[in-house]
Design a protein around this motif. Structure first.
Motif, PDB file in Angstrom:
ATOM      1  N   ILE A  90       0.534  -1.280   0.088  1.00 27.88           N
ATOM      2  CA  ILE A  90      -0.162   0.219   0.092  1.00 27.88           C
ATOM      3  C   ILE A  90       0.552   1.825   0.055  1.00 27.88           C
ATOM      4  O   ILE A  90       1.523   1.432   0.981  1.00 27.88           O
ATOM      5  N   PRO A  91       1.144   1.599  -0.917  1.00 24.57           N
ATOM      6  CA  PRO A  91       1.683   3.276  -0.574  1.00 24.57           C
ATOM      7  C   PRO A  91       1.251   3.631  -0.830  1.00 24.57           C
ATOM      8  O   PRO A  91       0.026   4.416  -0.860  1.00 24.57           O
ATOM      9  N   ARG A  92       1.787   4.636   0.984  1.00 27.00           N
ATOM     10  CA  ARG A  92       1.412   5.700   1.118  1.00 27.00           C
ATOM     11  C   ARG A  92       2.267   7.001   0.744  1.00 27.00           C
ATOM     12  O   ARG A  92       3.497   6.981   0.921  1.00 27.00           O
ATOM     13  N   THR A  93       1.741   8.012   0.569  1.00 30.02           N
ATOM     14  CA  THR A  93       2.376   9.438   0.586  1.00 30.02           C
ATOM     15  C   THR A  93       3.214  10.142   1.498  1.00 30.02           C
ATOM     16  O   THR A  93       1.957   9.914   2.207  1.00 30.02           O
ATOM     17  N   HIS A  94       3.402  10.594   1.958  1.00 28.02           N
ATOM     18  CA  HIS A  94       3.932  12.121   2.995  1.00 28.02           C
ATOM     19  C   HIS A  94       2.483  13.051   3.206  1.00 28.02           C
ATOM     20  O   HIS A  94       1.948  12.966   4.251  1.00 28.02           O
ATOM     21  N   ALA A  95       1.991  13.571   2.303  1.00 28.69           N
ATOM     22  CA  ALA A  95       1.033  14.590   2.261  1.00 28.69           C
ATOM     23  C   ALA A  95       0.196  13.831   2.634  1.00 28.69           C
ATOM     24  O   ALA A  95      -1.089  14.393   3.801  1.00 28.69           O
ATOM     25  N   ASP A  96      -1.004  12.261   2.026  1.00 21.43           N
ATOM     26  CA  ASP A  96      -1.794  11.901   2.862  1.00 21.43           C
ATOM     27  C   ASP A  96      -1.685  11.224   3.943  1.00 21.43           C
ATOM     28  O   ASP A  96      -2.836  11.049   4.753  1.00 21.43           O
ATOM     29  N   TYR A  97      -0.276  10.993   4.513  1.00 21.69           N
ATOM     30  CA  TYR A  97      -0.171  10.243   5.751  1.00 21.69           C
ATOM     31  C   TYR A  97      -0.300  11.281   6.902  1.00 21.69           C
ATOM     32  O   TYR A  97      -0.231  11.365   7.637  1.00 21.69           O
ATOM     33  N   ILE A  98       0.299  12.125   6.481  1.00 17.61           N
ATOM     34  CA  ILE A  98       0.400  13.524   7.646  1.00 17.61           C
ATOM     35  C   ILE A  98      -1.092  14.148   7.837  1.00 17.61           C
ATOM     36  O   ILE A  98      -1.834  14.246   8.997  1.00 17.61           O
ATOM     37  N   CYS A  99      -2.149  14.541   6.541  1.00 16.84           N
ATOM     38  CA  CYS A  99      -2.963  14.462   6.409  1.00 16.84           C
ATOM     39  C   CYS A  99      -4.291  13.929   7.883  1.00 16.84           C
ATOM     40  O   CYS A  99      -4.758  13.616   8.056  1.00 16.84           O
ATOM     41  N   ASN A 100      -3.556  12.332   6.890  1.00 16.30           N
ATOM     42  CA  ASN A 100      -4.020  10.899   8.099  1.00 16.30           C
ATOM     43  C   ASN A 100      -3.717  11.468   9.929  1.00 16.30           C
ATOM     44  O   ASN A 100      -4.599  11.359  10.339  1.00 16.30           O
ATOM     45  N   ALA A 101      -2.274  11.492   9.808  1.00 12.61           N
ATOM     46  CA  ALA A 101      -2.151  11.872  11.413  1.00 12.61           C
ATOM     47  C   ALA A 101      -2.839  12.838  12.165  1.00 12.61           C
ATOM     48  O   ALA A 101      -3.464  13.109  12.870  1.00 12.61           O
ATOM     49  N   ARG A 102      -2.466  14.119  10.876  1.00 12.26           N
ATOM     50  CA  ARG A 102      -3.501  15.398  11.616  1.00 12.26           C
ATOM     51  C   ARG A 102      -4.873  14.923  12.228  1.00 12.26           C
ATOM     52  O   ARG A 102      -5.316  15.489  13.086  1.00 12.26           O
ATOM     53  N   ALA A 103      -5.368  14.396  11.480  1.00 14.72           N
ATOM     54  CA  ALA A 103      -6.366  14.337  11.683  1.00 14.72           C
ATOM     55  C   ALA A 103      -7.268  13.675  12.894  1.00 14.72           C
ATOM     56  O   ALA A 103      -8.210  14.146  13.703  1.00 14.72           O
ATOM     57  N   CYS A 104      -6.564  12.444  12.949  1.00 15.05           N
ATOM     58  CA  CYS A 104      -7.075  11.686  14.532  1.00 15.05           C
ATOM     59  C   CYS A 104      -6.625  12.601  15.370  1.00 15.05           C
ATOM     60  O   CYS A 104      -7.144  12.883  16.273  1.00 15.05           O
ATOM     61  N   ALA A 105      -4.879  12.767  15.316  1.00 14.97           N
ATOM     62  CA  ALA A 105      -5.271  14.002  16.826  1.00 14.97           C
ATOM     63  C   ALA A 105      -5.548  15.080  17.074  1.00 14.97           C
ATOM     64  O   ALA A 105      -6.152  15.012  17.858  1.00 14.97           O
TER      65      ALA A 105
END
Length: 548
Positions: free
Chosen positions: A211-226
């Motif tokens: 599963i290819p995760r990009t820097h931008a998408d994963y930071i988006c995911n992490a910020r939303a969770c936090a």
């Protein structure tokens, strides 16, 4: 974007950037930003060792510097397989500093899975801990290197002098001027919109897909969770689940903690006393668990020896947590709120919120963390089902992938023409707006949060000299949720025991959690109307047998 990956459509890229979901920042940029803001605050605690944000940044710079010296370059792919040790976090960010892409392998993976990942990606290196839980990873590393021509480098945690292996210890002890480090690393900083790492799928058709995760998408995911969890600098995330799991890494794991300026407390194992000791010592506030792990913790007679009162949330993921377990958690640890994390490494993360009503936390598995998450619940023809009806969850959004790595044929099945990912999860919409998980569409066994492909195990079983036909199905289990049961039609005049079967499968070097835990010898299999093995009937048969 990395070759073999499916990019988001340009109009969505512009939309996600314009709306602020994607920012032009890599994971390395994020670490450096937080190291400037919280240089002396503890970011990682591993036993007696504590590393500040500044120290993690400096050490990852050193490792990145030496990786460049060894010949690694941007877009090289490597296997990363560490247990929960501080070196995992340092190496993860070192790779991000220079655009080297890790495959996030789990400690239980063995030669079969790792060789498959390495061959698919042309992996250039393998990062590992030489020995963990009495397993010799160094010997396995040499076997993999012999089997994979592209595998040039072996990099191990610790300090030794094995031929052909680079050890992190000497690298981390060297002193390099900060200006020299910065100048050396600057030309290799990755594009924030390129692939940062490759996660592993749950896998329903053999070895997990990547599963290819990009820097931008994963930071988006992490910020939303936090954000939805209300995390801040006082958050202490207790990492007992393997660090490479999406749950531990960023949804809502370590990367989400980084965005909030909190800290990560590493547990060396999931043994209850080890977890309790970490919570007490580091004042853990957020404990991610699988339901199976939670049951172990609640059943442990040792919990009263430790002060667990710092806990604020106990969040179960990887598998549905039943209402009875939610109630028991509240009754046992009244100072903590139970929570659900229902998501997937492919993207979509659903969380209950700490402030949700008690009945919503009991009955549902959360709702999407981002306003940009698009979800539909559809029938077998792709039509949306009536409100409250059960259907398959499909989704797309700013952190849900558009395709697996080098899997064009599978992508045509796994994604709709409109780019929605078919999750295979059967859900319904609760009156609260949260999702309720009702089961799995795919043929997969969920053993305490670890996903087992029945087909992968069956294919290996068919190589046994005594097996004519094999079918592996899920059987219910009060602790793990599900375990694997192997149905076997023996060859004429042959027989088989469970011990013989598991010994054979271990020789194939698969992960131990995939081994069947019950064997049923039968003369024939029930068939569907089109002549296929009816696994539904087999599941019903074993469930009924276990009740008697």
């Amino acid at each position: 974007m990395l070759d073999g990956c499916t990019p988001w459509p340009e109009e969505l890229v512009r939309q996600y950037i314009r709306q602020g979901y994607w920012i032009a920042k890599s994971l390395a940029d994020l670490l450096e930003e937080q190291a400037r803001a919280f240089a002396e605050r503890v970011f990682v605690a591993d036993g007696d060792r504590k590393l500040t944000f500044g120290e993690v940044n400096r050490l990852s710079d050193l490792v990145a510097f030496h990786l460049l010296d060894r010949g690694f370059k941007p877009r090289d792919i490597v296997l990363l397989q560490f247990p929960n040790i501080w070196e995992f976090i340092v190496v993860f960010f070192a790779l991000q500093k220079i655009g080297v892409i890790p495959v996030m392998c789990l400690p239980p993976h063995r030669h079969s899975e790792l060789t498959s990942f390495a061959r698919l990606t042309g992996a250039k290196g393998y990062f590992f801990s030489p020995r963990f839980r009495n397993f010799d990873y160094l010997a396995m590393a040499r076997e993999i290197q012999s089997a994979v021509p592209t595998m040039e480098y072996l990099v191990a945690a610790g300090d030794s002098a094995e031929t052909g292996v680079s050890y992190l210890g000497p690298w981390l002890e060297q002193s390099v001027q900060p200006r020299k480090l910065a100048a050396s690393l600057a030309p290799y900083r990755p594009d924030p919109f390129d692939v940062a790492f490759l996660h592993l799928s749950g896998g329903t058709t053999g070895v997990p897909k990547l599963i290819p995760r990009t820097h931008a998408d994963y930071i988006c995911n992490a910020r939303a969770c936090a954000r939805v969890l209300g995390w801040d600098q006082n958050t202490v995330f207790v990492m007992a689940i393997p660090a490479a799991h999406n749950f531990s890494l960023g949804a809502p794991g370590m990367v989400a903690v980084l965005t909030a300026g909190g800290s990560v407390a590493l547990s060396p194992s999931t043994e209850p006393e080890a977890v309790f000791a970490v919570i007490e010592r580091q004042k853990g506030t957020f404990l991610p668990v699988s339901p199976a792990l939670l049951i172990m913790l609640l059943n442990s007679p040792h919990q009263n020896k430790y002060d667990l009162s710092s806990l604020r949330v106990v969040c179960a993921g990887g598998q549905k947590m039943l209402p009875e377990l939610v109630d028991r958690t509240w009754a046992t640890w009244s100072f903590a709120t139970p929570g659900h994390a229902f998501g997937m490494a492919e993207g979509l993360t659903n969380l209950t919120r700490p402030g949700d009503p008690r009945e919503v936390i009991r009955e549902t598995q959360g709702r999407p963390v981002s306003p940009a998450d698009e979800i539909q619940i559809v029938d077998e023809d792709g039509r949306e089902v009536p409100l409250g009806a059960v259907g398959e969850l499909i989704t797309r959004g700013p952190y849900t992938i558009r395709g697996y790595y080098h899997a064009e044929e599978h992508n045509r099945i796994a994604f709709t023409a409109e780019g929605f990912y078919r999750t295979g999860d059967m859900v319904r919409l609760h009156p609260s707006g949260n999702l309720v998980v009702e089961g799995r569409k795919k043929d997969m066994i969920n053993r305490g949060g670890e996903k087992i492909s029945a087909e992968e195990v069956e294919n290996l079983m068919l190589g046994h000299e005594s097996i004519h036909m094999a079918a592996v199905v899920a059987m219910p289990d009060p602790v793990m949720g599900e375990r694997g049961c192997a149905y076997v039609i023996p060859k004429p005049g042959r027989t088989l025991t469970l011990e013989e079967l598991t010994s054979f499968l271990l020789e194939k070097k698969i992960a131990k959690f995939k081994l069947p835990e019950r064997l049923e010898l039968v003369e024939s299999f029930p068939l569907t109307g089109v002549g296929k093995v009816s696994k539904k009937t087999l599941r019903e048969q074993i469930a009924a047998k276990l009740k008697t």
